[in-house]
Scaffold this motif. Structure first.
Motif, PDB file in Angstrom:
ATOM      1  N   SER A 176       1.110  -1.220  -0.288  1.00  6.99           N
ATOM      2  CA  SER A 176       0.178  -0.163   0.205  1.00  6.99           C
ATOM      3  C   SER A 176       1.035   0.999  -0.296  1.00  6.99           C
ATOM      4  O   SER A 176       0.724   2.219  -0.335  1.00  6.99           O
ATOM      5  CB  SER A 176      -1.158   0.054   1.385  1.00  6.99           C
ATOM      6  N   VAL A 177       1.852   1.057   0.944  1.00  4.69           N
ATOM      7  CA  VAL A 177       2.629   2.098   1.036  1.00  4.69           C
ATOM      8  C   VAL A 177       3.398   2.915  -0.194  1.00  4.69           C
ATOM      9  O   VAL A 177       3.808   3.539  -1.017  1.00  4.69           O
ATOM     10  CB  VAL A 177       3.885   2.424   1.689  1.00  4.69           C
ATOM     11  N   ALA A 178       4.239   1.646  -1.183  1.00  2.00           N
ATOM     12  CA  ALA A 178       4.499   1.586  -2.856  1.00  2.00           C
ATOM     13  C   ALA A 178       3.552   1.941  -3.471  1.00  2.00           C
ATOM     14  O   ALA A 178       3.848   3.043  -4.356  1.00  2.00           O
ATOM     15  CB  ALA A 178       5.081   0.529  -3.410  1.00  2.00           C
ATOM     16  N   LEU A 179       2.411   1.807  -3.804  1.00  2.00           N
ATOM     17  CA  LEU A 179       1.422   1.952  -4.064  1.00  2.00           C
ATOM     18  C   LEU A 179       1.313   3.453  -3.842  1.00  2.00           C
ATOM     19  O   LEU A 179       0.689   4.563  -5.527  1.00  2.00           O
ATOM     20  CB  LEU A 179       0.135   1.309  -4.160  1.00  2.00           C
ATOM     21  N   THR A 200      -4.796   8.114  -1.097  1.00  2.00           N
ATOM     22  CA  THR A 200      -4.889   7.650   0.593  1.00  2.00           C
ATOM     23  C   THR A 200      -6.365   7.101   0.360  1.00  2.00           C
ATOM     24  O   THR A 200      -6.210   5.258   0.513  1.00  2.00           O
ATOM     25  CB  THR A 200      -5.194   8.631   1.344  1.00  2.00           C
ATOM     26  N   LEU A 201      -7.380   6.973  -0.070  1.00  2.00           N
ATOM     27  CA  LEU A 201      -8.335   6.646  -0.601  1.00  2.00           C
ATOM     28  C   LEU A 201      -8.171   5.347  -1.642  1.00  2.00           C
ATOM     29  O   LEU A 201      -8.518   4.417  -0.933  1.00  2.00           O
ATOM     30  CB  LEU A 201      -9.484   7.133  -1.100  1.00  2.00           C
ATOM     31  N   ILE A 202      -8.134   5.367  -2.285  1.00  2.00           N
ATOM     32  CA  ILE A 202      -7.395   3.935  -3.016  1.00  2.00           C
ATOM     33  C   ILE A 202      -6.464   3.458  -2.491  1.00  2.00           C
ATOM     34  O   ILE A 202      -6.856   2.271  -2.662  1.00  2.00           O
ATOM     35  CB  ILE A 202      -6.766   4.935  -4.530  1.00  2.00           C
ATOM     36  N   CYS A 203      -5.550   3.925  -1.985  1.00  2.00           N
ATOM     37  CA  CYS A 203      -5.012   2.534  -1.261  1.00  2.00           C
ATOM     38  C   CYS A 203      -5.124   2.121  -0.574  1.00  2.00           C
ATOM     39  O   CYS A 203      -5.363   0.787  -0.125  1.00  2.00           O
ATOM     40  CB  CYS A 203      -3.495   2.971  -1.203  1.00  2.00           C
ATOM     41  N   ALA A 204      -6.297   2.642   0.505  1.00  2.00           N
ATOM     42  CA  ALA A 204      -7.028   1.869   1.492  1.00  2.00           C
ATOM     43  C   ALA A 204      -7.840   1.032   1.523  1.00  2.00           C
ATOM     44  O   ALA A 204      -8.274   0.018   2.028  1.00  2.00           O
ATOM     45  CB  ALA A 204      -7.742   3.423   2.356  1.00  2.00           C
TER      46      ALA A 204
END
Length: 231
Positions: A176-179, A200-204
């Protein structure tokens, strides 16, 4: 301790201390990764967009920090309960259903207020222009959808952490951090704070889908068909 065990002489036990540190290390890594995931947007916004855009994002994110403290306070309580019921699938199922309601219902009310009247939360920004307030409000609404995603699915990560797959959760958060960083590099220079909020929303959302999928697979193997969900 004196009441239950009497006088206890303090002594250093190196092997026990090392064992405890090794057992705690995976959870320390998760904490570090969560911290990086939450703060990297602010730094990248300042470097790739402008300090002004970083300020818009920070103005909105401080409310996210305040509300998320409720979630991060409740989840450890369920971590302890999940651990106590590690060999009781039905009990874990009841805890999961109950926990989703405890965590999610308050966030639904808060999220609804923010989506309809989010600008009210910036009442103290008396020297900000209407454009700046609108920009921060737009970021706030996107970020609170992110809060709702966490309120629905963060409990699955807590369940995973009690079933000896802590390293899997760490890998998912690291991905998620890398994305997030990759999306920031592409989108922040052009769209600024709003892009950071969407990223932030997409990664979550992505990591939450992985939590549910992995948790479902793990529970089928470990808990003999434990049904997940309840909503």
């Amino acid at each position: 301790m004196r009441r239950f065990f009497g006088a206890v002489r303090l002594q250093w036990q190196g092997s026990s201390a090392w064992q405890m540190l090794r057992a705690a290390a995976p959870f320390a890594v998760i904490t570090l990764l969560y911290g990086v995931n939450e703060r990297v947007d602010m730094i990248m916004l300042e470097r790739l967009a402008s300090p002004t855009e970083a300020g818009y994002y920070a103005g909105a994110y401080r409310w996210v920090d305040a509300v998320m403290m409720y979630i991060w306070t409740v989840l450890p309580l369920f971590f302890a309960r999940f651990s106590a019921a590690i060999d009781q699938p039905q009990e874990q199922q009841k805890l999961l259903w109950f926990g989703q309601r405890i965590v999610t219902v308050p966030m639904l009310f808060i999220g609804a207020f923010v989506l309809f009247r989010g600008e009210v939360l910036f009442w103290q920004f008396q020297h900000s222009s209407s454009h700046e307030i609108a920009r921060m409000t737009w970021c706030l609404k996107i970020l609170f959808i992110n809060v709702l995603v966490h309120s629905f699915f963060a409990l699955y990560a807590t369940l995973l952490n009690t079933t000896a797959v802590v390293s899997t959760v760490s890998r998912l958060v690291a991905c998620s951090v890398a994305l997030n960083i990759g999306l920031n590099v592409v989108l922040l220079p052009r769209f600024g704070a709003v892009a950071a909020s969407w990223n932030t929303l997409i990664c979550a959302a992505v990591v939450s889908v992985c939590y549910v999928g992995w948790c479902s697979a793990a529970c089928r193997c470990r808990c003999r068909g434990l049904r997940l969900g309840g909503w």
